[in-house]
Design an enzyme around this catalytic site. Structure first.
Site, PDB file in Angstrom:
ATOM      1  N   TYR A   1       0.833  -1.207   0.000  1.00  0.00           N
ATOM      2  CA  TYR A   1       0.000   0.000   0.000  1.00  0.00           C
ATOM      3  C   TYR A   1       0.868   1.258   0.000  1.00  0.00           C
ATOM      4  CZ  TYR A   1      -4.089  -2.875   1.343  1.00  0.00           C
ATOM      5  OH  TYR A   1      -5.113  -3.797   1.375  1.00  0.00           O
TER       6      TYR A   1
ATOM      7  N   LYS B   1      -1.736  10.752  -8.676  1.00  0.00           N
ATOM      8  CA  LYS B   1      -3.001  10.010  -8.672  1.00  0.00           C
ATOM      9  C   LYS B   1      -3.991  10.528  -7.639  1.00  0.00           C
ATOM     10  CE  LYS B   1      -3.233   5.837  -6.851  1.00  0.00           C
ATOM     11  NZ  LYS B   1      -3.154   4.371  -6.671  1.00  0.00           N
ATOM     12  N   TYR B   2      -3.550  10.656  -6.389  1.00  0.00           N
ATOM     13  CA  TYR B   2      -4.494  11.038  -5.326  1.00  0.00           C
ATOM     14  C   TYR B   2      -4.920  12.491  -5.446  1.00  0.00           C
ATOM     15  CZ  TYR B   2      -3.358   6.484  -3.477  1.00  0.00           C
ATOM     16  OH  TYR B   2      -3.185   5.129  -3.359  1.00  0.00           O
TER      17      TYR B   2
ATOM     18  N   GLU C   1     -13.300  -2.106   3.562  1.00  0.00           N
ATOM     19  CA  GLU C   1     -12.060  -2.840   3.264  1.00  0.00           C
ATOM     20  C   GLU C   1     -12.178  -4.267   3.778  1.00  0.00           C
ATOM     21  OE1 GLU C   1      -8.866  -4.328   2.050  1.00  0.00           O
ATOM     22  OE2 GLU C   1      -9.201  -2.206   1.501  1.00  0.00           O
TER      23      GLU C   1
ATOM     24  N   ASP D   1     -16.040  -7.512   2.276  1.00  0.00           N
ATOM     25  CA  ASP D   1     -15.853  -7.521   0.830  1.00  0.00           C
ATOM     26  C   ASP D   1     -16.918  -6.575   0.277  1.00  0.00           C
ATOM     27  OD1 ASP D   1     -16.308  -8.206  -1.966  1.00  0.00           O
ATOM     28  OD2 ASP D   1     -15.105  -9.994  -1.610  1.00  0.00           O
ATOM     29  N   MET D   2     -16.516  -5.663  -0.597  1.00  0.00           N
ATOM     30  CA  MET D   2     -17.463  -4.641  -1.056  1.00  0.00           C
ATOM     31  C   MET D   2     -18.697  -5.263  -1.700  1.00  0.00           C
ATOM     32  SD  MET D   2     -15.515  -3.180  -4.471  1.00  0.00           S
ATOM     33  CE  MET D   2     -13.922  -3.071  -3.666  1.00  0.00           C
TER      34      MET D   2
ATOM     35  N   GLU E   1     -10.146   2.473  -6.267  1.00  0.00           N
ATOM     36  CA  GLU E   1      -8.883   2.467  -7.030  1.00  0.00           C
ATOM     37  C   GLU E   1      -8.503   1.023  -7.340  1.00  0.00           C
ATOM     38  OE1 GLU E   1      -5.396   3.841  -4.980  1.00  0.00           O
ATOM     39  OE2 GLU E   1      -6.279   3.547  -3.001  1.00  0.00           O
TER      40      GLU E   1
ATOM     41  N   GLU F   1      -7.287  -6.435 -12.447  1.00  0.00           N
ATOM     42  CA  GLU F   1      -7.488  -6.712 -11.028  1.00  0.00           C
ATOM     43  C   GLU F   1      -8.983  -6.777 -10.692  1.00  0.00           C
ATOM     44  OE1 GLU F   1      -5.116  -4.152  -8.573  1.00  0.00           O
ATOM     45  OE2 GLU F   1      -3.255  -4.682  -9.611  1.00  0.00           O
TER      46      GLU F   1
END
Length: 766
Positions: free
Chosen positions: A390, A399-400, A457, A486-487, A509, A518
């Site tokens: 991470y 990116k952020y 998460e 898990d989403m 992301e 992914e």
């Protein structure tokens, strides 16, 4: 020494100086390279020297033996009964080399007067004996690096390659460097003293030259083709590399890029490659400086060899200089106006270039040490990532910041649509260690639009950190709802009255190097039930996968030599897996027509795309198939509930220059958010659009789809690439195949094709 030149802005304070190992080569070195001479050369500033393996005495002995053998053949009534001549072993007068510790700093040079590619079997036989004797003796003396001159004639390239292959077996630690010009012939005559064996080839073995052939212009890619044949014969041996001579006039940018992609260990700069500046110092032209910089940025930059720029100054000259008294101020001022009298100006100039190399781009500084390093893609759904993984992502300076802009823009649009007083719920799914949560809260603070934030998460270890941050981070301040789930199985946010509500903005992301590798489509489909059906916004809103064919001998050689146990795969499986890799030493095989001579833009095609939220009709049909109420219609594998995320494409790439395709380089583009007002926030790793959309972004390296057997391309070839994104409802994998065509007389003719590669056995689990 003050050198007048443009050397670039120089390295940043926190960036180490470029690595440059510098050597000196003389095509006609007449003095033995002793340990004392090597030590003095290193004192002057060189790191290494070249040394001939044998002496002129050995050449004379071989020529005398060959002359005697030819006389015997001429006098014999049965020349076929005369045995081939044998060269007796080396004697002390045949070589100045002896085993020494300092030999690790020597590059041994085989005799330039032999012709391994000779059409005359007698000359080829004698040349092979000389070559083998020299290489074996160099290996015995502990010399690891041997430079051998390339083939004299392209007609005997395979014969030459066969001799090199045998020579590689003479020493297990031997590194062999084939000296080749970028195009045409070498700048310097390597056999000015003495007779070259090519001149002694007998007429009956020489192919007559066609007078109608135009020999004024050498074949532009002829030297590269010879190298490709040699390394292919030697099975891409990691111990066989190139000593590339850089000419005074660089060839086309396409050919420069081709050589840059090859395993060059020595960059040879002859005296003729330099020009003189206004003060009389030797310097390199701007184009040569830029080309040298490209090589110095490689993970393992080649050694730079200065050829015939002058002998090593003697120690006596240094002693005389040291014994002279300090000059008076008047003498010093007068001397300053004199023409420079530096005994090693070329070497000092290159050291100056080394110190003033321009700063590397952020992506190269970030990826230092990972250039061309193959890594298996992450499987975040099946593996719980470690904190350090991470942390690497979170170092991205772009990116952020772009995610924060996208969230801020979406908040403003939603506020305008929903009106004041309506709470806006933002969920970060796949929150990791929480960088996107922080950006959502910062966007809320900067826009003045309040949000209710959820962090979802599945990783239990990251979940601990998220809870800690929520309790201790001043910006989070306990206002974030942290969910361990898990989403896809998360029911959604709980409202104040205990009911399950909807999310207004869903932030993720989940993108990989090829956008969807992914399983972002599958994950976002699975969590879409929590998104408000009327005004819900996905960030990202869409993303697309892109690819282009590339030549990358480095990666192909690495895969060829890599034990399958390195990846816990079978021998064949390692060719069936796409790899995440910071592509660095490679060449684009298909480029767009250039308006400017120094412009070179790859032809990158869009394979497919995904957008979110997915159509409710599509998800409804997928749900029916998963429940078994709708027939799968011949679907092989599962029930077809994920068939809507399967994709395929087929594209033709025009390749103007001949080459070798080792695989496909893959990239992605994404629209994080596009406002109805026309504002758009995008990210890209596509080399064509990345500078425009997200320059200096470092989060994602490209992806590489290898070919088990490289495909040869002629000039003006057409390469047809077919690719599939496949699924059986349990996992997702890719399949790819490449075909090569040429057009002859207006007709299209197939020249070859790869086998079908499939990553099914190592697909990404859902």
């Amino acid at each position: 020494m003050a050198v007048d030149m443009d050397g670039g802005a120089g390295y940043a304070a926190d960036e180490p100086t470029a690595i440059m190992y510098l050597g000196q080569h003389e095509t006609q070195r007449h003095t033995p390279v002793t340990g004392e001479l090597l030590a003095h050369a290193q004192y002057v500033g060189y790191d290494m020297l070249t040394a001939p393996i044998t002496t002129p005495h050995f050449q004379s002995r071989v020529l005398a033996m060959l002359e005697g053998h030819m006389s015997t053949l001429a006098e014999s009534s049965k020349p076929e009964s005369v045995p081939l001549p044998l060269i007796s072993p080396l004697t002390p007068v045949d070589t100045d080399l002896t085993p020494e510790v300092s030999n690790s700093s020597l590059i041994a040079v085989t005799s330039p007067w032999i012709d391994l590619a000779s059409p005359d079997p007698l000359i080829a036989h004698v040349s092979r004996q000389v070559f083998s004797l020299e290489v074996a003796y160099a290996a015995f003396c502990g010399i690891n690096n041997v430079m051998v001159h390339g083939p004299v004639s392209s007609e005997g390239t395979m014969q030459y390659a066969r001799a090199v292959l045998e020579a590689l077996g003479l020493g297990p630690y031997l590194q062999m460097h084939v000296l080749l010009p970028m195009s045409g012939e070498l700048e310097q005559d390597v056999s000015a003293d003495g007779t070259h064996l090519a001149e002694l080839a007998r007429e009956q073995f020489i192919t007559p030259v066609d007078e109608d052939e135009d020999e004024s212009e050498p074949e532009l890619y002829g030297s590269w083709e010879a190298w490709n044949a040699i390394r292919t014969m030697c099975n891409y041996s990691s111990r066989l590399t190139i000593a590339l001579e850089i000419p005074r006039q660089l060839p086309s940018l396409n050919l420069q890029s081709r050589w840059h992609s090859e395993p060059i260990r020595l960059l040879v700069l002859p005296r003729t490659s330099f020009i003189r500046n206004a003060k009389g110092y030797p310097v390199l032209a701007k184009a040569h400086q830029q080309y040298l910089t490209r090589f110095l940025r490689l993970r393992f930059p080649p050694w730079v060899i200065l050829s015939d720029v002058g002998s090593i100054p003697s120690r006596d000259a240094d002693a005389v200089d040291a014994s002279r008294p300090e000059p008076t101020p008047a003498e010093a001022a007068a001397k300053a106006n004199d023409k420079p009298n530096d005994p090693v100006p070329h070497m000092r100039y290159l050291r100056h270039l080394q110190q003033t190399q321009p700063s590397r781009p952020p992506i190269e500084r970030f990826g230092q040490g990972y250039q061309d390093y193959l890594q298996s893609p992450l499987q975040p759904l099946t593996d719980n990532l470690e904190s350090i993984t991470y942390e690497v992502f979170e170092k991205d300076p772009v990116k952020y910041e772009w995610y924060e802009r996208a969230v801020a823009l979406a908040l403003k649009d939603l506020r305008e649509k929903l009106g004041e007083g309506v709470p806006i719920v933002v969920a970060v799914v796949g929150a990791g260690r929480g960088p996107l949560v922080t950006r959502v809260l910062q966007a809320s603070s900067k826009t003045g639009i309040a949000v209710k934030c959820c962090a979802v998460e599945k990783n239990p270890n990251a979940h601990v950190l998220l809870q800690r941050r929520n309790a201790t981070d001043a910006l989070w301040n306990g206002q974030v709802t942290v969910v361990k789930s898990d989403m896809r199985s998360w029911p959604g946010p709980t409202t104040s009255n205990g009911e399950v509500g909807k999310v207004d903005i869903l932030v993720s992301e989940l993108l990989g190097s090829f956008a969807d590798n992914e399983l972002s489509p599958e994950c976002l489909d699975g969590v879409q039930h929590v998104l408000h059906p009327e005004h819900g916004i996905n960030i990202p809103q869409s993303y697309s996968a892109h690819f282009t064919p590339i030549a990358t001998p480095k990666l192909y050689s690495d895969l060829l030599s890599r034990a399958s146990t390195d990846l816990n795969l079978t021998v064949s499986d390692k060719w069936e897996l796409p790899y995440v890799v910071m592509l660095h030493q490679y060449d684009y095989l298909s480029v767009q027509p250039a308006a400017e001579e120094d412009a070179r833009t790859p032809d990158v095609k869009e394979a497919w795309s995904f957008s979110h939220p997915t159509s409710e009709a599509i998800l409804s049909q997928a749900s029916k198939r998963a429940g078994g109420t709708t027939d799968a219609g011949g679907w092989v594998g599962g029930d077809g509930s994920n068939e809507h995320n399967a994709r395929s494409c087929k594209f033709t790439f025009n390749c103007s220059d001949r080459g070798i395709c080792h695989g496909l380089g893959g990239y992605f583009e994404t629209v994080l958010y596009a406002s109805p007002s026309g504002q758009k926030v995008e990210l890209s790793t596509n080399p064509v659009t990345m500078d425009e959309k997200s320059q200096d972004m470092i989060s994602w390296f490209p992806i590489f789809f290898p070919l088990k057997t490289p495909l040869s391309l002629p000039d003006n070839a057409e390469m047809e690439v077919s690719m599939w994104r496949q699924t059986d409802d349990r996992k997702v994998w890719y399949e790819w195949i490449v075909e090569v065509y040429e057009r002859v007389g207006g007709k299209r003719r197939k020249l070859g094709m790869s086998e079908l590669h499939t990553s099914r056995k190592n697909g990404c689990l859902m």
